[in-house]
Design an enzyme around this catalytic site. Sequence first.
Site, PDB file in Angstrom:
ATOM      1  N   HIS A 268       0.854  -1.184   0.000  1.00  0.00           N
ATOM      2  CA  HIS A 268       0.000   0.000   0.000  1.00  0.00           C
ATOM      3  C   HIS A 268       0.887   1.230   0.000  1.00  0.00           C
ATOM      4  O   HIS A 268       1.928   1.237   0.657  1.00  0.00           O
ATOM      5  CB  HIS A 268      -0.917   0.012   1.237  1.00  0.00           C
ATOM      6  CG  HIS A 268      -2.044   0.960   1.108  1.00  0.00           C
ATOM      7  ND1 HIS A 268      -1.924   2.294   1.431  1.00  0.00           N
ATOM      8  CD2 HIS A 268      -3.306   0.784   0.659  1.00  0.00           C
ATOM      9  CE1 HIS A 268      -3.075   2.887   1.200  1.00  0.00           C
ATOM     10  NE2 HIS A 268      -3.937   2.002   0.731  1.00  0.00           N
ATOM     11  N   ASP A 319      -7.904  -5.583  -0.480  1.00  0.00           N
ATOM     12  CA  ASP A 319      -8.346  -6.403  -1.607  1.00  0.00           C
ATOM     13  C   ASP A 319      -8.003  -7.880  -1.458  1.00  0.00           C
ATOM     14  O   ASP A 319      -8.613  -8.729  -2.114  1.00  0.00           O
ATOM     15  CB  ASP A 319      -7.750  -5.855  -2.910  1.00  0.00           C
ATOM     16  CG  ASP A 319      -8.337  -4.499  -3.251  1.00  0.00           C
ATOM     17  OD1 ASP A 319      -9.540  -4.317  -3.027  1.00  0.00           O
ATOM     18  OD2 ASP A 319      -7.591  -3.620  -3.723  1.00  0.00           O
TER      19      ASP A 319
HETATM   20  N1  ACO Z   1       4.253  -7.465  -4.710  1.00  0.00           N
HETATM   21  C1  ACO Z   1       5.578  -7.511  -4.921  1.00  0.00           C
HETATM   22  N2  ACO Z   1       6.344  -6.407  -4.887  1.00  0.00           N
HETATM   23  C2  ACO Z   1       5.751  -5.235  -4.626  1.00  0.00           C
HETATM   24  C3  ACO Z   1       4.369  -5.127  -4.383  1.00  0.00           C
HETATM   25  C4  ACO Z   1       3.619  -6.320  -4.437  1.00  0.00           C
HETATM   26  N3  ACO Z   1       2.303  -6.300  -4.229  1.00  0.00           N
HETATM   27  N4  ACO Z   1       4.063  -3.847  -4.109  1.00  0.00           N
HETATM   28  C5  ACO Z   1       5.195  -3.151  -4.204  1.00  0.00           C
HETATM   29  N5  ACO Z   1       6.210  -3.998  -4.505  1.00  0.00           N
HETATM   30  C6  ACO Z   1       7.600  -3.641  -4.695  1.00  0.00           C
HETATM   31  C7  ACO Z   1       7.809  -3.075  -6.087  1.00  0.00           C
HETATM   32  O1  ACO Z   1       8.082  -4.081  -7.051  1.00  0.00           O
HETATM   33  C8  ACO Z   1       8.974  -2.159  -5.876  1.00  0.00           C
HETATM   34  O2  ACO Z   1      10.145  -2.935  -5.805  1.00  0.00           O
HETATM   35  P1  ACO Z   1      11.537  -2.387  -6.398  1.00  0.00           P
HETATM   36  O3  ACO Z   1      11.827  -1.143  -5.608  1.00  0.00           O
HETATM   37  O4  ACO Z   1      12.471  -3.515  -6.168  1.00  0.00           O
HETATM   38  O5  ACO Z   1      11.263  -2.077  -7.841  1.00  0.00           O
HETATM   39  C9  ACO Z   1       8.712  -1.594  -4.489  1.00  0.00           C
HETATM   40  O6  ACO Z   1       7.916  -2.579  -3.814  1.00  0.00           O
HETATM   41  C10 ACO Z   1       7.961  -0.262  -4.518  1.00  0.00           C
HETATM   42  O7  ACO Z   1       6.842  -0.393  -5.381  1.00  0.00           O
HETATM   43  P2  ACO Z   1       5.939   0.853  -5.811  1.00  0.00           P
HETATM   44  O8  ACO Z   1       4.910   0.368  -6.777  1.00  0.00           O
HETATM   45  O9  ACO Z   1       6.781   2.015  -6.214  1.00  0.00           O
HETATM   46  O10 ACO Z   1       5.329   1.223  -4.392  1.00  0.00           O
HETATM   47  P3  ACO Z   1       4.014   1.987  -4.085  1.00  0.00           P
HETATM   48  O11 ACO Z   1       4.118   2.582  -2.762  1.00  0.00           O
HETATM   49  O12 ACO Z   1       3.651   2.882  -5.222  1.00  0.00           O
HETATM   50  O13 ACO Z   1       3.007   0.726  -4.045  1.00  0.00           O
HETATM   51  C11 ACO Z   1       0.987  -0.249  -4.695  1.00  0.00           C
HETATM   52  C12 ACO Z   1       1.688   0.795  -3.817  1.00  0.00           C
HETATM   53  C13 ACO Z   1       0.832   0.300  -6.098  1.00  0.00           C
HETATM   54  C14 ACO Z   1      -0.398  -0.508  -4.096  1.00  0.00           C
HETATM   55  C15 ACO Z   1       1.806  -1.560  -4.736  1.00  0.00           C
HETATM   56  O14 ACO Z   1       2.054  -2.046  -3.449  1.00  0.00           O
HETATM   57  C16 ACO Z   1       1.131  -2.625  -5.593  1.00  0.00           C
HETATM   58  O15 ACO Z   1       1.270  -2.612  -6.837  1.00  0.00           O
HETATM   59  N6  ACO Z   1       0.403  -3.578  -4.966  1.00  0.00           N
HETATM   60  C17 ACO Z   1      -0.313  -4.583  -5.728  1.00  0.00           C
HETATM   61  C18 ACO Z   1      -1.618  -4.006  -6.271  1.00  0.00           C
HETATM   62  C19 ACO Z   1      -2.635  -3.807  -5.188  1.00  0.00           C
HETATM   63  O16 ACO Z   1      -2.863  -4.696  -4.353  1.00  0.00           O
HETATM   64  N7  ACO Z   1      -3.310  -2.659  -5.232  1.00  0.00           N
HETATM   65  C20 ACO Z   1      -4.380  -2.331  -4.271  1.00  0.00           C
HETATM   66  C21 ACO Z   1      -3.943  -1.205  -3.371  1.00  0.00           C
HETATM   67  S1  ACO Z   1      -5.123  -0.892  -2.103  1.00  0.00           S
HETATM   68  C22 ACO Z   1      -6.421  -0.192  -2.929  1.00  0.00           C
HETATM   69  O17 ACO Z   1      -6.299   0.424  -3.944  1.00  0.00           O
HETATM   70  C23 ACO Z   1      -7.731  -0.368  -2.315  1.00  0.00           C
END
Ligand code: ACO
Length: 383
Positions: A268, A319
């Site tokens: 998140h 989710d």
């Molecule tokens: N699984 C594996 N790795 C992840 C995940 C995940 N779910 N989420 C983040 N990471 C990793 C990324 O790959 C990245 O790694 P790196 O630095 O080695 O490249 C690092 O963590 C940072 O990722 P970002 O996408 O920049 O982090 P952000 O804070 O923007 O993430 C997000 C938030 C978009 C929700 C992310 O955690 C994600 O994509 N989760 C999966 C999708 C999801 O479940 N979305 C629902 C969110 S809650 C809602 O909307 C109700």
Amino acid sequence: MSGAAVNEYHPGLEGVIASETAIANIEGTDGAGGLEYRGYRIEDLADKVSYEETAFLLLHGDLPNREQLREFDGRLRKARAIPEALVTLLGEIPANIHPMDALRSAVSVLSHFDPDVNAAPTDHEANVRKAERMIAQMATAIAYRRRLSKGLPLVPPREDLDHAANFLYMVSGKVPSKTMRDAFDLSLVLYTEHELNASTFSARVTVSTLSDIYSGIVAAIGTLKGPLHGGANEEAWKVLERVGSPDKAESWIQDALARKERIMGFGHRVYKTGDPRARILKEHCIALAKEIGDDRWERIAEPIEKAVTSQKNLPPNVDWPSARLYHYMDLEIEIYTPIFAMARVAGWAAHIIEQLDHNRLMRPRAIYTGPPHRPVRPIEQRS
Ligand code: ACO
């Protein structure tokens, strides 16, 4: 350059304060962290208030008393029918179109039939009335579209059922058990509002031009659809299905993490130590799985949750459990995100109204990364 100085660049607007709001606080006003709707902790609201009470809280500022709830609920129940033109459209949109796309069109069509269609976008009272109608009618549109796309006869809304029970009834044709109804209602309460998430932000940006509330909700639906936001509940279910059985969960997740796959339903932008909504819903998943006598999906989810949390420091978000919860209710994966939207519409509307009540156009800046200044050459001199 005029106006405020252009400050640091924050990719993805991470950490940027773009608005004031009195609607939700995702850090907790008592400093303990967590999610509050207008000062009420989500843990205190869960299992104590209905979706209708939560929607009233967001739109009207406080929890309703008995009389206020009776009137509000009565208005919602009476507003459930949708225009015939929309029913026809929902039947004619090709069956393979995603329900979120159909919902986006449905809300646009609803706007044309709203009795307050000519009210000014800033008319607070008219916006509250429009919001109430949208809360009632989006549920009907989602359920009708589901049945029409499967060639099933429509199940019209029933005025003697509350919002949660009526929706499940319109989708399946069966009045849900109390446990199902309660768990579904709770999921709606938990999905109702979440500060300046991507879809709420896009709704606020849209109306900050003094556009109307329906346009704001249409923008929000389009934004919610993506798998990094609301679409994640569908993707979370696909993860569980892909794994298939509890004995494969451990090796599947280790392989996925080794491949650096993004595991949907985890992580998140703001909650780094856990999403309080996920903790609440998980308990209900376990209870429902027990009630239906099938704990297979809980046994698949658990090792995945443990591995992603401990190895990546990414706890589950709302989710992750909601996908299982809806599966236990026999709801099909394609309507998981529309259900998120039908709950969140109250939060979106509250934010839109707050934005329009204290509006300033949202217009950020960008750092230019294109070519430097250059002359325009006649076409015959261009390579
Ligand atoms: N699984 C594996 N790795 C992840 C995940 C995940 N779910 N989420 C983040 N990471 C990793 C990324 O790959 C990245 O790694 P790196 O630095 O080695 O490249 C690092 O963590 C940072 O990722 P970002 O996408 O920049 O982090 P952000 O804070 O923007 O993430 C997000 C938030 C978009 C929700 C992310 O955690 C994600 O994509 N989760 C999966 C999708 C999801 O479940 N979305 C629902 C969110 S809650 C809602 O909307 C109700």
